[in-house]
Design a protein around this motif. Sequence first.
Motif, PDB file in Angstrom:
ATOM      1  N   GLY A   8       0.685  -1.188  -0.155  1.00  0.00           N
ATOM      2  CA  GLY A   8       0.123  -0.126   0.036  1.00  0.00           C
ATOM      3  C   GLY A   8       0.657   1.300  -0.059  1.00  0.00           C
ATOM      4  N   GLY A   9       2.092   1.184   0.052  1.00  0.00           N
ATOM      5  CA  GLY A   9       2.904   2.458   0.025  1.00  0.00           C
ATOM      6  C   GLY A   9       3.024   2.971  -1.445  1.00  0.00           C
ATOM      7  N   GLY A  10       3.535   4.307  -1.546  1.00  0.00           N
ATOM      8  CA  GLY A  10       3.591   4.923  -2.727  1.00  0.00           C
ATOM      9  C   GLY A  10       3.854   6.394  -2.475  1.00  0.00           C
ATOM     10  N   LEU A  11       3.517   7.229  -3.557  1.00  0.00           N
ATOM     11  CA  LEU A  11       3.878   8.282  -3.586  1.00  0.00           C
ATOM     12  C   LEU A  11       2.372   9.133  -3.531  1.00  0.00           C
ATOM     13  CD1 LEU A  11       5.741  11.204  -4.044  1.00  0.00           C
ATOM     14  CD2 LEU A  11       5.023  10.865  -6.420  1.00  0.00           C
ATOM     15  N   VAL A  12       2.387  10.190  -2.617  1.00  0.00           N
ATOM     16  CA  VAL A  12       1.129  11.272  -2.296  1.00  0.00           C
ATOM     17  C   VAL A  12       1.342  12.494  -2.096  1.00  0.00           C
ATOM     18  CG1 VAL A  12       0.751  10.497   0.034  1.00  0.00           C
ATOM     19  CG2 VAL A  12      -0.975  11.056  -1.084  1.00  0.00           C
ATOM     20  N   GLN A  13       0.509  13.236  -2.580  1.00  0.00           N
ATOM     21  CA  GLN A  13       0.710  14.784  -2.241  1.00  0.00           C
ATOM     22  C   GLN A  13       0.488  15.121  -0.559  1.00  0.00           C
ATOM     23  OE1 GLN A  13      -1.248  17.237  -5.134  1.00  0.00           O
ATOM     24  NE2 GLN A  13       0.418  17.298  -6.378  1.00  0.00           N
ATOM     25  N   ALA A  14       1.070  16.014  -0.181  1.00  0.00           N
ATOM     26  CA  ALA A  14       0.684  16.576   1.170  1.00  0.00           C
ATOM     27  C   ALA A  14      -0.948  16.846   1.421  1.00  0.00           C
ATOM     28  CB  ALA A  14       1.596  17.682   1.567  1.00  0.00           C
ATOM     29  N   GLY A  16      -2.979  14.443   1.543  1.00  0.00           N
ATOM     30  CA  GLY A  16      -3.626  13.286   0.956  1.00  0.00           C
ATOM     31  C   GLY A  16      -3.844  12.080   1.780  1.00  0.00           C
ATOM     32  N   SER A  17      -4.292  10.912   1.361  1.00  0.00           N
ATOM     33  CA  SER A  17      -4.458   9.983   2.301  1.00  0.00           C
ATOM     34  C   SER A  17      -3.842   8.553   1.404  1.00  0.00           C
ATOM     35  CB  SER A  17      -5.976   9.610   2.527  1.00  0.00           C
ATOM     36  OG  SER A  17      -6.523  10.704   3.127  1.00  0.00           O
ATOM     37  N   MET A  18      -3.674   7.669   2.427  1.00  0.00           N
ATOM     38  CA  MET A  18      -3.070   6.446   2.071  1.00  0.00           C
ATOM     39  C   MET A  18      -3.253   5.322   2.983  1.00  0.00           C
ATOM     40  SD  MET A  18       1.013   5.678   0.954  1.00  0.00           S
ATOM     41  CE  MET A  18       0.906   6.670  -0.084  1.00  0.00           C
TER      42      MET A  18
END
Length: 122
Positions: A8-14, A16-18
């Motif tokens: 479930g990891g990855g890149l997200v913008q500030a 955002g949610s993960m």
Amino acid sequence: QVQLVESGGGLVQAGGSMRLSCAASAGSFSNYAMGWFRQAPGKEREFVSAITWSGVSTYYADSVKGRFTISRENSKNALYLQMNSLKPEDTAVYYCVAHANSAGVRSRPTYWGQGTQVTVSS
């Protein structure tokens, strides 16, 4: 022996949610307290969150309290970490951990996964 695999990891913008997931290969998964640690570049690993075997009690580092939610599904041998309002300082490798009790899982977990990278861009 408990094997833990994060996803479930990855890149997200500030902002955002993960959602991170951890699959455990343990017939007695429900006997273990579970948790998450993280390690940012150049820093030591730090405790993020933990949950008792029953799921009744949860624990959070001050830095994530109110933004992260830990949960588990014993019927699926699964652990989750819902991360909201993410900040660049949340960027780290996140590790799923397990221990026989909730005190140990927050300080000296016995079992560790390989980790999943979470990157929050500003």
